[in-house]
Design a protein around this motif. Structure first.
Motif, PDB file in Angstrom:
ATOM      1  N   GLY A 168      14.038 -29.021   8.356  1.00 37.06           N
ATOM      2  CA  GLY A 168      14.764 -28.695   8.781  1.00 37.06           C
ATOM      3  C   GLY A 168      15.106 -27.300   8.685  1.00 37.06           C
ATOM      4  O   GLY A 168      14.561 -26.440   8.285  1.00 37.06           O
ATOM      5  N   GLU A 175      22.727 -25.764  10.418  1.00 37.02           N
ATOM      6  CA  GLU A 175      21.639 -26.990  10.569  1.00 37.02           C
ATOM      7  C   GLU A 175      21.470 -27.544  11.660  1.00 37.02           C
ATOM      8  O   GLU A 175      21.967 -28.109  12.329  1.00 37.02           O
ATOM      9  N   TYR A 178      16.355 -31.476  11.498  1.00 39.07           N
ATOM     10  CA  TYR A 178      16.148 -31.926  10.288  1.00 39.07           C
ATOM     11  C   TYR A 178      15.072 -32.939  10.818  1.00 39.07           C
ATOM     12  O   TYR A 178      15.259 -34.253  11.914  1.00 39.07           O
ATOM     13  N   THR A 179      13.886 -32.764  10.279  1.00 38.27           N
ATOM     14  CA  THR A 179      12.645 -34.436  10.470  1.00 38.27           C
ATOM     15  C   THR A 179      11.986 -35.302   9.162  1.00 38.27           C
ATOM     16  O   THR A 179      11.847 -33.685   8.368  1.00 38.27           O
ATOM     17  N   ARG A 180      11.625 -35.765   9.424  1.00 37.09           N
ATOM     18  CA  ARG A 180      10.532 -36.338   7.889  1.00 37.09           C
ATOM     19  C   ARG A 180       9.974 -37.263   8.197  1.00 37.09           C
ATOM     20  O   ARG A 180       9.948 -38.231   9.419  1.00 37.09           O
ATOM     21  N   ASP A 219      15.986 -25.172   5.767  1.00 38.61           N
ATOM     22  CA  ASP A 219      16.917 -26.169   4.726  1.00 38.61           C
ATOM     23  C   ASP A 219      15.393 -27.364   4.271  1.00 38.61           C
ATOM     24  O   ASP A 219      14.621 -27.640   5.585  1.00 38.61           O
ATOM     25  N   ARG A 220      16.025 -28.736   3.204  1.00 33.82           N
ATOM     26  CA  ARG A 220      15.637 -28.902   3.030  1.00 33.82           C
ATOM     27  C   ARG A 220      14.036 -29.826   2.667  1.00 33.82           C
ATOM     28  O   ARG A 220      13.456 -30.545   3.392  1.00 33.82           O
TER      29      ARG A 220
END
Length: 241
Positions: A168, A175, A178-180, A219-220
């Motif tokens: 992200g 933020e 964000y992607t996964r 992040d993440r």
């Protein structure tokens, strides 16, 4: 002392005349152009009223210059609920003798673009991790008034995501995306452009310059996620009224 001795003294100054042949003292009327002083029907000095003369006025003036109708500025009617005393503008006389109103309002728009390429750097884990810092200077072009700044900051980051990886990015501590990768193969150059809009905290003074910063954070980052490009736009609308 005789009258002949006194009369020349009375008429020695301006405005009076003496005829030694008749012994008569009279008013001396100027022959300069525009003089309207005359001797009236009762032999007194008389200045005709302004209404007796021809007065021409142009746009913006009323009255004829007489005592009963003096020259005045032709004004409109104040149509607003607020008071003209506290909210009205001003009219001044310029150095050329022409009446001038307040300066006209201005609106201007500037845009700054930058793109940076990276060799597939690892996306850090956690939140609000430092990524890259950008900035641009903005100058108020109005020489008279303060300007309100409306700012758009756009960010676009390219991620490479192995199967199961996530990443992200944000602006400062916010933020934005964000992607996964929930699939079984590598996803390359995954990106979404996001925009954040706000107004600058303080008005920008006439001709003044302010720096508009943009910190891109990460992040993440998990599963070997990397990034290879950051693209930003900083767009600023300046309004001075």
């Amino acid at each position: 002392m005789s009258c002949d001795d006194v009369r020349p003294c009375i008429s020695a100054g301006p405005g009076a005349a003496y005829d030694p042949a008749t012994g008569v003292i009279t008013a001396h009327l100027s022959t300069d152009a525009g003089n309207t002083l005359v001797v009236g029907g009762d032999d007194g000095l008389f200045v005709p009223a302004a209404a007796d003369a021809t007065v021409t006025t142009g746009c913006g003036l009323g009255g004829d210059g007489s005592v009963g109708a003096p020259l005045t500025v032709a004004t409109g009617t104040w149509p607003y609920a607020c008071s003209a005393d506290t909210s009205g503008g001003v009219v001044v006389c310029g150095s050329d003798g022409v009446l001038r109103s307040e300066p006209r309002g201005k609106a201007s728009f500037v845009s700054y673009f930058e793109e940076r390429m990276y060799p597939n750097l690892t996306v850090p884990n956690g939140f609000d991790q430092p990524g890259a810092s950008f900035s641009t200077d903005v100058t108020n072009p109005d020489p008279c008034r303060d300007a309100l700044l409306i700012v758009w900051r756009e960010v676009d980051v390219d991620f490479n995501l192995p199967a199961g990886a996530g990443a992200g990015y944000g602006q400062d501590t916010d933020e934005m995306y964000y992607t996964r990768n929930a699939g079984s193969s590598l996803n390359t150059d995954v990106h979404v452009q996001t925009t954040k809009t706000f107004h600058n905290a303080n008005l920008l003074g006439p001709g003044a310059t302010v720096n508009i910063p943009l910190d891109v954070t990460f992040d993440r980052g998990t599963g070997g996620a990397t990034y290879n490009r950051i693209q930003i736009n900083i767009r600023v609308l300046m309004i001075s009224l």
